[in-house]
Each structure stands twice: as C-alpha cells, then as structure tokens.
Design a protein around this motif. Structure first.
Motif, PDB file in Angstrom:
ATOM      1  N   ASP A 133      60.029  98.350  71.114  1.00 51.99           N
ATOM      2  CA  ASP A 133      58.735  98.883  71.551  1.00 51.99           C
ATOM      3  C   ASP A 133      57.771  98.963  70.369  1.00 51.99           C
ATOM      4  N   LYS A 134      58.281  99.477  69.239  1.00 55.40           N
ATOM      5  CA  LYS A 134      57.452  99.591  68.035  1.00 55.40           C
ATOM      6  C   LYS A 134      57.041  98.208  67.525  1.00 55.40           C
ATOM      7  N   GLU A 135      57.998  97.274  67.523  1.00 52.99           N
ATOM      8  CA  GLU A 135      57.716  95.925  67.020  1.00 52.99           C
ATOM      9  C   GLU A 135      56.713  95.192  67.907  1.00 52.99           C
ATOM     10  N   ALA A 136      56.827  95.353  69.219  1.00 56.38           N
ATOM     11  CA  ALA A 136      55.868  94.728  70.130  1.00 56.38           C
ATOM     12  C   ALA A 136      54.461  95.249  69.841  1.00 56.38           C
ATOM     13  N   ASP A 137      54.355  96.561  69.612  1.00 58.72           N
ATOM     14  CA  ASP A 137      53.053  97.161  69.273  1.00 58.72           C
ATOM     15  C   ASP A 137      52.487  96.539  67.994  1.00 58.72           C
ATOM     16  N   LEU A 138      53.350  96.344  66.994  1.00 58.19           N
ATOM     17  CA  LEU A 138      52.914  95.765  65.718  1.00 58.19           C
ATOM     18  C   LEU A 138      52.342  94.360  65.916  1.00 58.19           C
ATOM     19  N   TYR A 139      53.062  93.547  66.684  1.00 60.14           N
ATOM     20  CA  TYR A 139      52.620  92.165  66.906  1.00 60.14           C
ATOM     21  C   TYR A 139      51.347  92.110  67.761  1.00 60.14           C
ATOM     22  N   GLU A 140      51.258  92.977  68.758  1.00 59.19           N
ATOM     23  CA  GLU A 140      50.045  93.004  69.594  1.00 59.19           C
ATOM     24  C   GLU A 140      48.828  93.424  68.764  1.00 59.19           C
ATOM     25  N   LYS A 141      49.032  94.402  67.899  1.00 58.39           N
ATOM     26  CA  LYS A 141      47.948  94.867  67.014  1.00 58.39           C
ATOM     27  C   LYS A 141      47.505  93.726  66.095  1.00 58.39           C
ATOM     28  N   TYR A 142      48.472  92.962  65.592  1.00 63.72           N
ATOM     29  CA  TYR A 142      48.136  91.843  64.703  1.00 63.72           C
ATOM     30  C   TYR A 142      47.253  90.831  65.428  1.00 63.72           C
ATOM     31  N   VAL A 143      47.599  90.498  66.659  1.00 64.93           N
ATOM     32  CA  VAL A 143      46.823  89.503  67.423  1.00 64.93           C
ATOM     33  C   VAL A 143      45.405  90.003  67.678  1.00 64.93           C
ATOM     34  N   LYS A 144      45.272  91.294  67.975  1.00 65.57           N
ATOM     35  CA  LYS A 144      43.936  91.864  68.205  1.00 65.57           C
ATOM     36  C   LYS A 144      43.081  91.802  66.947  1.00 65.57           C
ATOM     37  N   GLU A 145      43.718  92.036  65.803  1.00 64.84           N
ATOM     38  CA  GLU A 145      42.976  92.054  64.535  1.00 64.84           C
ATOM     39  C   GLU A 145      42.768  90.657  63.951  1.00 64.84           C
ATOM     40  N   HIS A 146      43.652  89.711  64.300  1.00 67.55           N
ATOM     41  CA  HIS A 146      43.567  88.351  63.739  1.00 67.55           C
ATOM     42  C   HIS A 146      43.712  87.288  64.834  1.00 67.55           C
ATOM     43  N   PRO A 147      42.796  87.272  65.816  1.00 69.14           N
ATOM     44  CA  PRO A 147      42.940  86.318  66.935  1.00 69.14           C
ATOM     45  C   PRO A 147      42.845  84.852  66.521  1.00 69.14           C
ATOM     46  N   GLU A 148      42.190  84.586  65.374  1.00 69.13           N
ATOM     47  CA  GLU A 148      42.025  83.200  64.910  1.00 69.13           C
ATOM     48  C   GLU A 148      43.120  82.782  63.938  1.00 69.13           C
ATOM     49  N   SER A 149      44.041  83.669  63.649  1.00 73.69           N
ATOM     50  CA  SER A 149      45.101  83.357  62.687  1.00 73.69           C
ATOM     51  C   SER A 149      46.016  82.249  63.199  1.00 73.69           C
ATOM     52  N   PRO A 150      46.469  81.361  62.299  1.00 71.11           N
ATOM     53  CA  PRO A 150      47.451  80.346  62.701  1.00 71.11           C
ATOM     54  C   PRO A 150      48.757  80.984  63.198  1.00 71.11           C
ATOM     55  N   ALA A 151      48.993  82.247  62.811  1.00 68.33           N
ATOM     56  CA  ALA A 151      50.211  82.941  63.211  1.00 68.33           C
ATOM     57  C   ALA A 151      50.043  83.735  64.508  1.00 68.33           C
ATOM     58  N   ALA A 152      48.834  83.753  65.081  1.00 68.01           N
ATOM     59  CA  ALA A 152      48.591  84.541  66.294  1.00 68.01           C
ATOM     60  C   ALA A 152      49.491  84.124  67.465  1.00 68.01           C
ATOM     61  N   PRO A 153      49.688  82.810  67.715  1.00 71.57           N
ATOM     62  CA  PRO A 153      50.574  82.427  68.829  1.00 71.57           C
ATOM     63  C   PRO A 153      52.005  82.936  68.642  1.00 71.57           C
ATOM     64  N   GLU A 154      52.515  82.848  67.402  1.00 71.00           N
ATOM     65  CA  GLU A 154      53.866  83.329  67.133  1.00 71.00           C
ATOM     66  C   GLU A 154      53.941  84.844  67.340  1.00 71.00           C
ATOM     67  N   ALA A 155      52.908  85.552  66.896  1.00 66.83           N
ATOM     68  CA  ALA A 155      52.880  87.009  67.054  1.00 66.83           C
ATOM     69  C   ALA A 155      52.858  87.382  68.541  1.00 66.83           C
ATOM     70  N   LEU A 156      52.093  86.649  69.337  1.00 67.60           N
ATOM     71  CA  LEU A 156      52.042  86.911  70.781  1.00 67.60           C
ATOM     72  C   LEU A 156      53.403  86.671  71.419  1.00 67.60           C
ATOM     73  N   TYR A 157      54.056  85.586  71.009  1.00 65.17           N
ATOM     74  CA  TYR A 157      55.382  85.289  71.547  1.00 65.17           C
ATOM     75  C   TYR A 157      56.372  86.394  71.163  1.00 65.17           C
ATOM     76  N   ASN A 158      56.317  86.819  69.912  1.00 63.36           N
ATOM     77  CA  ASN A 158      57.215  87.876  69.448  1.00 63.36           C
ATOM     78  C   ASN A 158      57.006  89.173  70.231  1.00 63.36           C
ATOM     79  N   ALA A 159      55.734  89.475  70.524  1.00 59.97           N
ATOM     80  CA  ALA A 159      55.433  90.674  71.310  1.00 59.97           C
ATOM     81  C   ALA A 159      55.986  90.521  72.734  1.00 59.97           C
ATOM     82  N   ALA A 160      55.752  89.357  73.340  1.00 56.17           N
ATOM     83  CA  ALA A 160      56.220  89.110  74.708  1.00 56.17           C
ATOM     84  C   ALA A 160      57.739  89.161  74.796  1.00 56.17           C
TER      85      ALA A 160
END
Length: 202
Positions: free
Chosen positions: A113-140
C-alpha cells in the motif's frame, strides 16, 4: 567500458571505469549538452553497483526500509540539483524510491500500500519522466497484489477498492503510454485483475 561491464565475464573493474569516464564528461565539460547525461550515467552505475551489494546482504529482506543499509543518494541528488527539470533529474528521482521500498512484504498490506502510494505520487509529480510508465505499472501491480492480501486480512471492502484502483492504474498506463514496453505488461495485468486471477500469493 559500460558494454564490457554488462557481459557475464566482462573485464574486472569495467563498471568503475565507465562511471569514472562518464563523470569526467561532467567534470571537464560542465556546460556541454552531454554533461547532464554524463553525471546521471555515472550516478546510475554507482547506484546499480550499490543496489546489487545491498540486495546480497541478509538485511535486504527486512520489511522496513530503515532496517537495512540504504544506497548512497548523494550523486543522484547532485544530478537533480545541477540539472533540475531535465529527464536526468526525473530518472534520478525515480531511483531514490528504491531506498523507501520494503524488503519482504511478509504478506502484510502495509508495504504494498505504501509503495503504491510512492509510485503514484511519482507519476503525478513527473508525468513526462521516461520512468513514469514503469512507476505506473509498479503502482498497479501493488494494488493488484493487495486484492488477495486484503482478503487474507478479512477486509473485503478494501480488496474491492484495490481491484478498482489496479484497473484504473492499468488503464491509465495503457492509454497514456501506449508505445511504452510497460504498456503490454499493463494489458496483461489488467486482464488478470479483470478475470479475477490472483497476481500475488501461492
């Protein structure tokens, strides 16, 4: 040197040579268009070496991140400070999440639960990041794991909520980043969740 280091029986010390050479690009040509990439790649190699070392220790399986030795963040933070708003800074910020992750979840909902929150927060703060798709997958994937974990904790409402969140995150990944390698993984995860196939546990 970096290519040599990636080979199974590559030259000893090749990774450190690559790190040093990349860092020299930044040291000698700090205003070059390649300076940011040079500093990031040096930081990335050091991060990979230290992460591998950390994961080889018995403490790597500790559930709480603060119970194991963290990876040195100084070089990654230097990338973020010297080249803010660049893709290199965004990638450096993604690496820093490693130090906040759990070792072994031990079947508890707290960590995913904590890790999903971390990855979701990252995507919100860095939507253009090359790592955003991986972060979204990790959250999902963590929300998907929570579907079964909450069932073992006798929390059916939270299990249904986790399923809804996993589907939403998977759909966001597929629609926002269709060209990413992570999109196909997201589609597979979506199918499993929608069909009620457990993605975590025996």
């Amino acid at each position: 040197s970096e290519d040599e280091a990636s080979r199974r029986h590559g030259r000893r010390g090749a990774a450190q040579d690559a790190l040093r050479l990349y860092h020299r690009v930044y040291d000698v040509f700090p205003t070059s268009p390649l300076a940011g990439e040079g500093l990031y790649r040096a930081a990335d190699i050091r991060w990979q070496i230290e992460k591998s070392d950390m994961q080889s220790r018995p403490s790597a399986r500790e559930r709480e991140a603060n119970l194991r030795g963290g990876i040195d963040e100084r070089l990654m933070k230097q990338v973020m400070k010297k080249f803010p708003d660049s893709k290199w800074a965004q990638l450096a910020a993604f690496h820093l999440l490693d130090n906040k992750l759990c070792g072994d979840w031990e079947g508890s909902s707290k960590c995913p639960d904590k890790e999903a929150d971390l990855y979701e927060k990252y995507v919100k703060e860095h939507p253009e990041s090359p790592a955003a798709p991986e972060a979204l997958y990790n959250a999902a994937s963590r929300r998907a794991a929570l579907i079964e974990i909450y069932k073992t904790e006798e929390e059916p409402k939270k299990s249904e909520q986790a399923k809804s969140q996993a589907i939403s995150l998977g759909q966001e990944l597929v629609s926002k980043y269709p060209q990413s390698d992570w999109s196909s993984r997201g589609q597979t995860l979506l199918f499993l969740v929608q069909q009620g196939v457990p993605t975590y546990g025996n």
